[in-house]
Scaffold this active site. Structure first.
Site, PDB file in Angstrom:
ATOM      1  N   SER A  45      -0.443 -14.020 -10.966  1.00  0.00           N
ATOM      2  CA  SER A  45      -1.660 -14.833 -11.030  1.00  0.00           C
ATOM      3  C   SER A  45      -2.521 -14.550 -12.259  1.00  0.00           C
ATOM      4  O   SER A  45      -3.430 -15.327 -12.557  1.00  0.00           O
ATOM      5  CB  SER A  45      -2.506 -14.607  -9.768  1.00  0.00           C
ATOM      6  OG  SER A  45      -1.736 -14.794  -8.598  1.00  0.00           O
ATOM      7  N   HIS A  49      -8.414  -8.154 -10.314  1.00  0.00           N
ATOM      8  CA  HIS A  49      -9.117  -8.151  -9.031  1.00  0.00           C
ATOM      9  C   HIS A  49     -10.294  -7.183  -9.038  1.00  0.00           C
ATOM     10  O   HIS A  49     -10.229  -6.096  -9.629  1.00  0.00           O
ATOM     11  CB  HIS A  49      -8.147  -7.765  -7.910  1.00  0.00           C
ATOM     12  CG  HIS A  49      -7.068  -8.778  -7.680  1.00  0.00           C
ATOM     13  ND1 HIS A  49      -7.275  -9.926  -6.961  1.00  0.00           N
ATOM     14  CD2 HIS A  49      -5.776  -8.813  -8.092  1.00  0.00           C
ATOM     15  CE1 HIS A  49      -6.146 -10.621  -6.922  1.00  0.00           C
ATOM     16  NE2 HIS A  49      -5.236  -9.973  -7.615  1.00  0.00           N
ATOM     17  N   VAL A 172      20.105   0.452 -16.254  1.00  0.00           N
ATOM     18  CA  VAL A 172      20.449   1.712 -15.591  1.00  0.00           C
ATOM     19  C   VAL A 172      21.328   1.393 -14.382  1.00  0.00           C
ATOM     20  O   VAL A 172      20.949   0.609 -13.511  1.00  0.00           O
ATOM     21  CB  VAL A 172      19.190   2.478 -15.156  1.00  0.00           C
ATOM     22  CG1 VAL A 172      19.573   3.756 -14.404  1.00  0.00           C
ATOM     23  CG2 VAL A 172      18.322   2.812 -16.369  1.00  0.00           C
ATOM     24  N   LYS A 254      -3.414 -11.932  -0.395  1.00  0.00           N
ATOM     25  CA  LYS A 254      -4.683 -12.585  -0.666  1.00  0.00           C
ATOM     26  C   LYS A 254      -4.614 -14.100  -0.523  1.00  0.00           C
ATOM     27  O   LYS A 254      -5.606 -14.783  -0.723  1.00  0.00           O
ATOM     28  CB  LYS A 254      -5.162 -12.209  -2.070  1.00  0.00           C
ATOM     29  CG  LYS A 254      -5.329 -10.705  -2.255  1.00  0.00           C
ATOM     30  CD  LYS A 254      -5.649 -10.358  -3.682  1.00  0.00           C
ATOM     31  CE  LYS A 254      -5.764  -8.864  -3.862  1.00  0.00           C
ATOM     32  NZ  LYS A 254      -4.501  -8.148  -3.661  1.00  0.00           N
ATOM     33  N   GLU A 341       2.739  -3.852  -6.111  1.00  0.00           N
ATOM     34  CA  GLU A 341       2.458  -5.274  -5.940  1.00  0.00           C
ATOM     35  C   GLU A 341       0.982  -5.502  -6.236  1.00  0.00           C
ATOM     36  O   GLU A 341       0.291  -4.598  -6.715  1.00  0.00           O
ATOM     37  CB  GLU A 341       2.809  -5.691  -4.509  1.00  0.00           C
ATOM     38  CG  GLU A 341       2.058  -4.922  -3.434  1.00  0.00           C
ATOM     39  CD  GLU A 341       2.458  -5.326  -2.035  1.00  0.00           C
ATOM     40  OE1 GLU A 341       2.967  -6.440  -1.852  1.00  0.00           O
ATOM     41  OE2 GLU A 341       2.247  -4.519  -1.110  1.00  0.00           O
ATOM     42  N   SER A 342       0.465  -6.685  -5.948  1.00  0.00           N
ATOM     43  CA  SER A 342      -0.948  -6.955  -6.179  1.00  0.00           C
ATOM     44  C   SER A 342      -1.803  -5.900  -5.484  1.00  0.00           C
ATOM     45  O   SER A 342      -1.520  -5.555  -4.327  1.00  0.00           O
ATOM     46  CB  SER A 342      -1.286  -8.347  -5.634  1.00  0.00           C
ATOM     47  OG  SER A 342      -2.640  -8.654  -5.855  1.00  0.00           O
ATOM     48  N   CYS A 441       4.065 -30.713 -22.829  1.00  0.00           N
ATOM     49  CA  CYS A 441       5.446 -31.189 -22.943  1.00  0.00           C
ATOM     50  C   CYS A 441       6.466 -30.117 -22.595  1.00  0.00           C
ATOM     51  O   CYS A 441       7.671 -30.388 -22.573  1.00  0.00           O
ATOM     52  CB  CYS A 441       5.715 -31.752 -24.337  1.00  0.00           C
ATOM     53  SG  CYS A 441       6.176 -30.518 -25.570  1.00  0.00           S
TER      54      CYS A 441
END
Length: 480
Positions: A45, A49, A172, A254, A341-342, A441
């Site tokens: 996003s 935050h 790896v 969220k 993560e977020s 475009c």
């Protein structure tokens, strides 16, 4: 033998690399993709935050607030786009006001500054296009928006200039732990490009972090790929709202947001669906329908006819819900940065320092007296003043040659992107550094010329130029 090897060149790995580049340590980053910022960091996003929705006492809460505070100064040092536009969490029912109050209380406990709960009238005065069904909102003025590509690439370039080696296209495949009295614990990383040895390994591999952790530890972790789909709207819609608009969160995160981007577009997303395939970045009809249905709840007349592209990313969700950061108990010298993560993007500046400090306790070192703090980004003709345009064109006439009409990107900017530290070698690499092909475009006009420039500057045939990783060649065959 390296002192430190970091697995993964996303925003987390690059932030850690930049912090460690301050010290006299031989450090390398191994990345299986052809460029930095090719995984989760490229498809999110772009939100910085404020920190009100992370559970107090967790690493997420601590690093979120710290990262948010660091982001503005970092954007000045490393020259990437960032704006503190503020955020709003909408409440659509008086019965849910207790949930909104809980977010406010959490934010206060986490140390978020300036929080306030707005009534309907205050909300409408702040955002006239907000949904008529919203009865109240939590306002967080410290929330912001950032370019995720710009942030990650800036961190990586600065780390590289300060001595960190980046090995791209290096996957790896296995990790071998060895213990002896002379060297203590060390690690041999087997890759598709040979073996690499290190005293310390930092696992910042996103959705694959669980795999690498489990290679060296008996205490297993499980990372769940959580897919989020997005749609991006044309720049003419970017003024629909000025704040990042959230809805009250659910167990999956969220929720769907509507936000302006730092480049002036309007973004909606993400959905949240747990998947098994860590490569499942396809968008779906059902996902888009659900996304647009939920996004339309936040604003009046969501401009769906102005959508120019859609995309999906995978968040690395750890089943216990918090970040896993630190040295693995039964693997001395192996550090995890897993389950990021977020709000991982926001946390990155603080997370890099937090983990670097841990590593330095295990492997002490001295600071470099000549560490380079700042980095200058690529000149942006679209935003330059008339005087700056004249100066750039006088210095290099290629800045007068427009290649991407939608975003007003010139040949000079593309050439700069190719010849920088960790310079672009693919179409996507150019896109993320200059926005060539990100306009209305969607690269329909500029791709052929960009391929031509890449081939010329890299000394390759045009048929060798790829969109991203090996095998994604832009041209195959030709007329006889």
């Amino acid at each position: 033998m390296y002192d430190i090897i970091i697995i993964g060149a996303g925003v987390t790995g690059c932030s850690i690399a930049r912090e460690l580049s301050r010290y006299n340590l031989k450090t390398a980053v191994l990345e299986r993709a052809s460029d930095v910022c090719e995984g989760t960091s490229k498809a999110n996003s772009g939100i910085a935050h404020a920190g009100f929705d992370a559970k107090p006492g967790t690493l997420k809460a601590r690093l979120n607030v710290e990262g948010s505070r660091l982001m503005e100064q970092l954007s000045k040092e490393l020259d990437f786009p960032f704006k503190r536009n503020g955020s709003l969490v909408l409440c659509f029912d008086e019965k849910d006001m207790t949930s909104l109050q809980k977010l406010y209380d959490q934010g206060q406990e986490n140390g978020v500054e300036g929080l306030e709960i707005l009534n309907r009238e205050q909300l409408k005065n702040l955002e006239p296009n907000i949904s008529d069904n919203a009865v109240a909102a939590l306002h967080a003025p410290t929330g912001g928006i950032v370019c995720p590509f710009g942030l990650t690439i800036a961190l990586a370039e600065n780390a590289a200039v300060n001595g960190v080696e980046f090995h791209l296209n290096t996957e790896v495949q296995n990790i071998e732990k060895t213990v002896n009295e002379k060297t203590n614990t060390s690690y041999r990383l087997h890759t598709n490009r040979g073996s690499f040895d290190a005293k310390v390994v930092i696992n910042a591999a996103g959705v694959y972090a669980g795999n690498f952790h489990n290679m060296v530890s008996e205490d297993k972790i499980h990372i769940i790929p959580r897919k989020g789909e997005y749609c991006l709207m044309d720049k003419k819609t970017g003024g629909l709202v000025s704040h990042t608009i959230f809805q009250l969160p659910t167990v999956y995160g969220k929720g769907v947001l509507v936000t302006p981007t730092v480049h002036g577009n309007l973004l909606a997303g993400p959905t949240a669906v747990d998947v098994e395939n860590p490569e499942a970045v396809n968008t779906t009809k059902d996902g888009m329908e659900e996304l647009l249905k939920r996004a339309a709840l936040s604003v009046n007349q969501l401009p769906v006819r102005q959508i120019i592209t859609s995309f999906a990313g995978l968040r690395a969700h750890e089943e216990n819900g918090d970040f896993i950061i630190g040295m693995v108990k039964d693997a001395p010298g192996f550090f995890d940065a897993a389950g990021i993560e977020s709000p991982g993007l926001t946390c990155a500046p603080a997370l890099g320092k937090y983990l670097a400090d841990m590593v330095l306790e295990y492997l002490p070192s001295t600071e470099k007296p000549d560490f380079i703090v700042t980095r200058k980004g690529i000149p942006n003709i679209a935003l330059a003043s008339p005087e700056e345009k004249k100066r750039l064109i006088a210095k290099n006439p290629l800045y007068a040659n427009v290649v991407c009409r939608c975003e007003l990107v010139t040949e000079g900017e593309i050439v700069d992107a190719i010849h920088r530290p960790l310079g672009a070698t693919t179409l996507d690499g150019i896109k993320r550094r200059t926005r060539t092909g990100m306009g209305r475009c969607q690269a329909g006009f500029c791709s052929p010329k960009t391929v031509e420039i890449l081939a010329r500057e890299l000394g390759k045939d045009m048929s060798e130029i790829c969109k991203n990783d090996s095998g994604s060649n832009f041209l195959i065959g030709g007329n006889q």
